[in-house]
Write a protein that holds these residues in place. Structure first.
Motif, PDB file in Angstrom:
ATOM      1  N   GLU A   1      62.328  65.043  48.266  1.00 51.97           N
ATOM      2  CA  GLU A   1      62.867  63.759  47.835  1.00 51.97           C
ATOM      3  C   GLU A   1      61.830  62.643  47.937  1.00 51.97           C
TER       4      GLU A   1
ATOM      5  N   LYS B   1      59.666  60.380  44.814  1.00 47.45           N
ATOM      6  CA  LYS B   1      59.436  58.938  44.778  1.00 47.45           C
ATOM      7  C   LYS B   1      57.954  58.602  44.903  1.00 47.45           C
TER       8      LYS B   1
ATOM      9  N   ASN C   1      69.264  58.978  57.853  1.00 52.60           N
ATOM     10  CA  ASN C   1      69.909  59.601  56.699  1.00 52.60           C
ATOM     11  C   ASN C   1      69.900  58.703  55.465  1.00 52.60           C
ATOM     12  N   ASP C   2      69.764  57.395  55.694  1.00 56.35           N
ATOM     13  CA  ASP C   2      69.774  56.442  54.578  1.00 56.35           C
ATOM     14  C   ASP C   2      68.382  56.084  54.085  1.00 56.35           C
TER      15      ASP C   2
ATOM     16  N   ASN D   1      63.952  69.451  52.117  1.00 56.22           N
ATOM     17  CA  ASN D   1      64.591  68.556  51.157  1.00 56.22           C
ATOM     18  C   ASN D   1      64.069  67.128  51.299  1.00 56.22           C
TER      19      ASN D   1
ATOM     20  N   ILE E   1      65.801  57.506  52.415  1.00 57.04           N
ATOM     21  CA  ILE E   1      65.343  57.766  51.054  1.00 57.04           C
ATOM     22  C   ILE E   1      66.163  56.965  50.049  1.00 57.04           C
ATOM     23  N   LYS E   2      67.443  56.794  50.326  1.00 62.25           N
ATOM     24  CA  LYS E   2      68.302  56.009  49.433  1.00 62.25           C
ATOM     25  C   LYS E   2      67.885  54.540  49.413  1.00 62.25           C
ATOM     26  N   GLN E   3      67.402  54.032  50.559  1.00 68.46           N
ATOM     27  CA  GLN E   3      67.060  52.615  50.682  1.00 68.46           C
ATOM     28  C   GLN E   3      65.571  52.328  50.544  1.00 68.46           C
TER      29      GLN E   3
ATOM     30  N   TYR F   1      62.844  58.080  60.595  1.00 66.91           N
ATOM     31  CA  TYR F   1      63.708  58.680  59.583  1.00 66.91           C
ATOM     32  C   TYR F   1      65.182  58.523  59.939  1.00 66.91           C
TER      33      TYR F   1
ATOM     34  N   ASP G   1      63.210  52.057  48.420  1.00 70.60           N
ATOM     35  CA  ASP G   1      62.637  51.113  47.459  1.00 70.60           C
ATOM     36  C   ASP G   1      62.899  49.662  47.842  1.00 70.60           C
ATOM     37  N   GLU G   2      63.825  49.431  48.762  1.00 70.56           N
ATOM     38  CA  GLU G   2      64.184  48.066  49.155  1.00 70.56           C
ATOM     39  C   GLU G   2      63.553  47.665  50.484  1.00 70.56           C
TER      40      GLU G   2
END
Length: 260
Positions: free
Chosen positions: A124, A128, A85-86, A120, A88-90, A83, A92-93
């Motif tokens: 999140e 997804k 910090n980035d 959280n 969940i933002k990334q 894990y 899908d890639e």
């Protein structure tokens, strides 16, 4: 039995260092009653571990070798995702694998920068369409000091995994104590070996299963070692008991009186 957390593929991460060692690990697993193993190679941003199609090819080649050597174990695809910090933002890639391509995603938390917002993270990931499985939670100092953290993330929808070695005290008494605390409070859903080697951190499972049978119940052991592990590889819902909050002991009248 099914091991959903193992590093058995040769030379793909910090697990098995050779094909011979991987075969030795498979033989140990077979003796332990394990029939299927999810290879959960580390997916880490700071290390050049094998991943994606390259990892899938290694898995297919190793399964062929197991069949050629008449070792009746099947290895399935997966990753242990570190894990950040980035993440969940990334997510899908990224070219990682969930546990046997299911909804369940095995997450390793950073031990030196333990997240303060675990709930959280769960919410999140669920948004997804992933179900987070937090790996070897007994190893984190924050959990050892405050098991209520695990109660909260279970309530948020997370699945909790602990290591068989920790249950048996092979990783230290503090980790064993934490495992017992979590199991006794229905705050564990899955046991995995997290095996990395054939001589140490081996795929020991049967002794841990017997330990849980004797200390708790066969029903508990079957859920943690068999039923829930099988549910994960089949992408089914797990059997999850209601977790128990820590009981706050009330002080007696005289204790309160003398404290005043």
């Amino acid at each position: 039995m099914i091991d959903i957390h193992c590093h058995i593929l040769p030379e793909v991460d910090d697990g098995s260092r050779s094909l011979n060692e991987s075969i030795e690990m498979a033989l140990i697993a077979r003796e332990q009653g394990i029939k299927k193993i999810i290879n959960t190679s580390h997916y880490h941003p700071d290390f050049r571990y094998k991943k994606g199609e390259e990892l899938l090819k290694e898995l297919k080649d190793f399964n062929n070798i197991l069949r050629e050597n008449m070792i009746d174990i099947e290895v399935l695809i997966g990753n242990e995702i570190y894990y950040t910090n980035d993440l969940i933002k990334q997510i899908d890639e990224l070219d990682f694998y969930t546990l046997n391509n299911s909804r369940y995603i095995l997450i390793e938390l950073p031990p030196t920068n333990f997240p303060s917002d675990l709930c959280n993270i769960v919410y999140e990931l669920k948004e997804k369409n992933y179900i987070p499985v937090f790996a070897h939670v007994e190893r984190y100092r924050e959990v050892q000091e405050n098991p209520e953290l695990i109660y909260e993330v279970i309530e948020a929808g997370a699945i909790i995994q602990i290591n068989s070695h920790s249950i048996l005290g092979k990783s230290g008494k503090e980790l064993q104590r934490t495992c017992n605390t979590l199991i006794s409070r229905n705050m564990v859903h899955i046991v995995g070996t997290d095996a990395h080697r054939s001589k140490r951190r081996t795929p020991i499972f049967l002794d841990a299963y017997k330990y849980v049978c004797e200390k708790y119940s066969k029903e508990m052991a079957d859920n943690l070692f068999i039923k829930n592990n099988n549910a994960i590889i089949n992408n089914e819902d797990l059997y999850v008991s209601k977790p128990c909050k820590e009981e706050v002991k009330k002080k007696g009248f005289f204790k309160r009186l003398f404290k005043l």
